[in-house]
Write a protein that holds these residues in place. Sequence first.
Motif, PDB file in Angstrom:
ATOM      1  N   THR A   1      21.112 -51.664  25.724  1.00  0.00           N
ATOM      2  CA  THR A   1      21.740 -51.695  27.045  1.00  0.00           C
ATOM      3  C   THR A   1      21.620 -53.046  27.725  1.00  0.00           C
ATOM      4  N   GLY A   2      20.801 -53.915  27.147  1.00  0.00           N
ATOM      5  CA  GLY A   2      20.542 -55.192  27.802  1.00  0.00           C
ATOM      6  C   GLY A   2      19.475 -55.102  28.864  1.00  0.00           C
ATOM      7  N   GLY A   3      18.895 -53.924  29.026  1.00  0.00           N
ATOM      8  CA  GLY A   3      17.914 -53.746  30.081  1.00  0.00           C
ATOM      9  C   GLY A   3      16.549 -54.315  29.778  1.00  0.00           C
ATOM     10  N   GLU A   4      16.277 -54.523  28.509  1.00  0.00           N
ATOM     11  CA  GLU A   4      14.986 -55.083  28.104  1.00  0.00           C
ATOM     12  C   GLU A   4      15.224 -56.221  27.133  1.00  0.00           C
TER      13      GLU A   4
ATOM     14  N   THR B   1      17.331 -46.007  21.167  1.00  0.00           N
ATOM     15  CA  THR B   1      16.935 -45.803  22.553  1.00  0.00           C
ATOM     16  C   THR B   1      17.577 -46.913  23.393  1.00  0.00           C
ATOM     17  N   ASP B   2      17.622 -46.702  24.683  1.00  0.00           N
ATOM     18  CA  ASP B   2      18.302 -47.658  25.557  1.00  0.00           C
ATOM     19  C   ASP B   2      17.501 -48.926  25.775  1.00  0.00           C
ATOM     20  N   PHE B   3      16.173 -48.846  25.678  1.00  0.00           N
ATOM     21  CA  PHE B   3      15.355 -49.960  26.151  1.00  0.00           C
ATOM     22  C   PHE B   3      14.464 -50.575  25.085  1.00  0.00           C
ATOM     23  N   THR B   4      14.712 -50.264  23.836  1.00  0.00           N
ATOM     24  CA  THR B   4      13.893 -50.815  22.763  1.00  0.00           C
ATOM     25  C   THR B   4      14.543 -52.044  22.172  1.00  0.00           C
ATOM     26  N   TYR B   5      13.748 -53.082  21.966  1.00  0.00           N
ATOM     27  CA  TYR B   5      14.194 -54.229  21.197  1.00  0.00           C
ATOM     28  C   TYR B   5      13.163 -54.462  20.092  1.00  0.00           C
ATOM     29  N   TYR B   6      13.539 -55.226  19.106  1.00  0.00           N
ATOM     30  CA  TYR B   6      12.731 -55.361  17.894  1.00  0.00           C
ATOM     31  C   TYR B   6      12.441 -56.827  17.606  1.00  0.00           C
TER      32      TYR B   6
END
Length: 127
Positions: free
Chosen positions: A54-57, A103-108
């Motif tokens: 989502t770009g949120g995190e 998920t909307d807020f996971t980055y790796y």
Amino acid sequence: QVQLVESGGGSERPGGSLRLSCVASRGRMSDYALGWFRQAPGEEREFVAAVSRTGGESGYADSVKGRSTISRDDAKGTVYLQLNSLKPEDTAVYYCAAVLGYTDFTYYIVPGAYRYWGRGTQVTVSS
């Protein structure tokens, strides 16, 4: 499957700036978490920055924190990496990567988490 093509690399002097772009095709970009990695000659591929679906995190490697920004424009199918205050140690091939974001807020931050990779764009920082 999504295809990724990077651009925007080049030669720059220390202290300069570059904006890298990565265009995604054959997929809906909003489904994917995205990341930027780099690899210098003789070195392992290392994490630079990543952003959630989502770009949120977002997250950054310590080596670029405070002088880089990752952003995404899903309407254009593009993820960007702005690099400022460039240093010679930023010299590397930069790759963008994508993985379905469940998920909307996971980055790796590890390369093994990503399924799709571009071919890279060379960044050279030298005086």
